[in-house]
Scaffold this active site. Sequence first.
Site, PDB file in Angstrom:
ATOM      1  CE1 TYR A 156       6.851 -23.478  21.449  1.00 57.34           C
ATOM      2  CE2 TYR A 156       6.271 -24.566  23.480  1.00 57.34           C
ATOM      3  CZ  TYR A 156       6.047 -24.526  22.380  1.00 57.34           C
ATOM      4  OH  TYR A 156       5.024 -25.566  21.826  1.00 57.34           O
ATOM      5  CG  ASP A 216      -1.659 -29.865  26.885  1.00 55.90           C
ATOM      6  OD1 ASP A 216      -2.517 -29.192  26.090  1.00 55.90           O
ATOM      7  OD2 ASP A 216      -0.088 -29.884  26.483  1.00 55.90           O
ATOM      8  CG  ASP A 251       1.404 -26.073  21.226  1.00 61.42           C
ATOM      9  OD1 ASP A 251       0.973 -26.370  20.705  1.00 61.42           O
ATOM     10  OD2 ASP A 251       1.513 -26.463  22.397  1.00 61.42           O
ATOM     11  CG  ASP A 283      -3.007 -27.236  21.546  1.00 64.91           C
ATOM     12  OD1 ASP A 283      -1.559 -27.292  21.565  1.00 64.91           O
ATOM     13  OD2 ASP A 283      -3.850 -26.815  22.162  1.00 64.91           O
ATOM     14  CG  HIS A 323       4.138 -26.232  16.870  1.00 59.91           C
ATOM     15  ND1 HIS A 323       3.440 -26.515  17.501  1.00 59.91           N
ATOM     16  CD2 HIS A 323       5.050 -25.363  18.138  1.00 59.91           C
ATOM     17  CE1 HIS A 323       3.767 -27.144  19.259  1.00 59.91           C
ATOM     18  NE2 HIS A 323       4.352 -25.939  19.582  1.00 59.91           N
ATOM     19  CD  GLU A 343      -0.823 -30.807  18.809  1.00 64.70           C
ATOM     20  OE1 GLU A 343      -1.237 -32.034  19.411  1.00 64.70           O
ATOM     21  OE2 GLU A 343      -0.366 -30.299  19.551  1.00 64.70           O
ATOM     22  CB  CYS A 357       0.661 -33.881  27.409  1.00 62.81           C
ATOM     23  SG  CYS A 357       1.841 -33.355  28.172  1.00 62.81           S
ATOM     24  NE  ARG A 411       2.618 -32.399  19.101  1.00 61.84           N
ATOM     25  CZ  ARG A 411       2.954 -31.582  19.984  1.00 61.84           C
ATOM     26  NH1 ARG A 411       3.148 -30.888  21.117  1.00 61.84           N
ATOM     27  NH2 ARG A 411       2.522 -32.930  21.262  1.00 61.84           N
ATOM     28  CD  GLU A 464       6.088 -33.965  21.802  1.00 59.76           C
ATOM     29  OE1 GLU A 464       7.848 -33.990  21.753  1.00 59.76           O
ATOM     30  OE2 GLU A 464       5.775 -33.296  22.039  1.00 59.76           O
ATOM     31  CG  ASN A 500       9.454 -30.773  23.372  1.00 60.78           C
ATOM     32  OD1 ASN A 500       9.911 -29.886  23.687  1.00 60.78           O
ATOM     33  ND2 ASN A 500       8.124 -31.524  23.836  1.00 60.78           N
TER      34      ASN A 500
END
Length: 306
Positions: A48, A62, A89, A91, A116, A118, A126, A161, A191, A213
């Site tokens: 990942y 983040d 990731d 974002d 992914h 989100e 984060c 996500r 998440e 996660n």
Amino acid sequence: MLHAAKTASQKRQALRSALASGDLQRFVGAFTPLSTSLVAGGGFEGVYVSGAVVSAELGLPDIGLTTLTEVAQRAAQVARTTDLPVLVDADTGFGEPMNVARTVQVMEDAGVAGLHLEDQVNPKRCGHLDGKQVVDTATAAQRIAAAVRARRDPDLLVMARSDARAVEGLDAAVERLKAYVDAGADAVFPEAMLTLADYERVVAAVDVPVLANLTEFGKAPLFTHAQLAEVGVRIALHPVSLLRTAMGAVERALDALATTGTLEGEVPSMLTRARLYELIDYAGYSDFDADVFTFEVPDGTRGVQA
């Protein structure tokens, strides 16, 4: 040596086959390309690239400060070093639908097996910090649809996500994930789930693989792989674990050096030179180099026809 033996296409197909098998896939965050060798050597199924790790390596929080270029560059470096499938990731896609489309194609070129996206507002923060905000369901679904439409390799895994669990509650998060699957998501990432029952609820609601996660110091408990497999989760993700472990060791070593003036006491816990060379495959490079420089050039006059 140099690059992974498997092509990006082969790794994407392998990820899809693994998810279709029903077995739990264990993905570990690589905080450097070198660490992928350790992940593979440990028998894990995937690697990942965490947005939180990329930002931390750059000395940034983040909170959406990293760029597509920075994340894609690290994703390409990681994917180059491993035959395991790499999940990245992405974002919020670094913008709205057209930006999402470009993100997908840039990540395809980087060689990842999946990414992914989100449903947080842009810029995001984060997933385990308070004060998150999510866009409306239609906007988030549009991001997923754009990603699916933009991919050139149909085997690239597009994962949705949702951070809505902490903002709108579990029911809303489940409805959102169902909408994202309808928009074309191949897998989902709920998440900050708080219980195994939460995951079980998501698994029952969608007909695509579900990711859990497992980040230390977060809102969600650190469930075991066996517990997650029991409720139907298909990907167990450890996104920042290696970075935290490594930086903890670095800090302890620096403390020892400042206190004692030597790292002699830390040497037994260090990666040895021999093991480092093994991970980098020095022997393979040496063999290749020797073959190049000991090659005998044939006589150019032989077999030449006038």
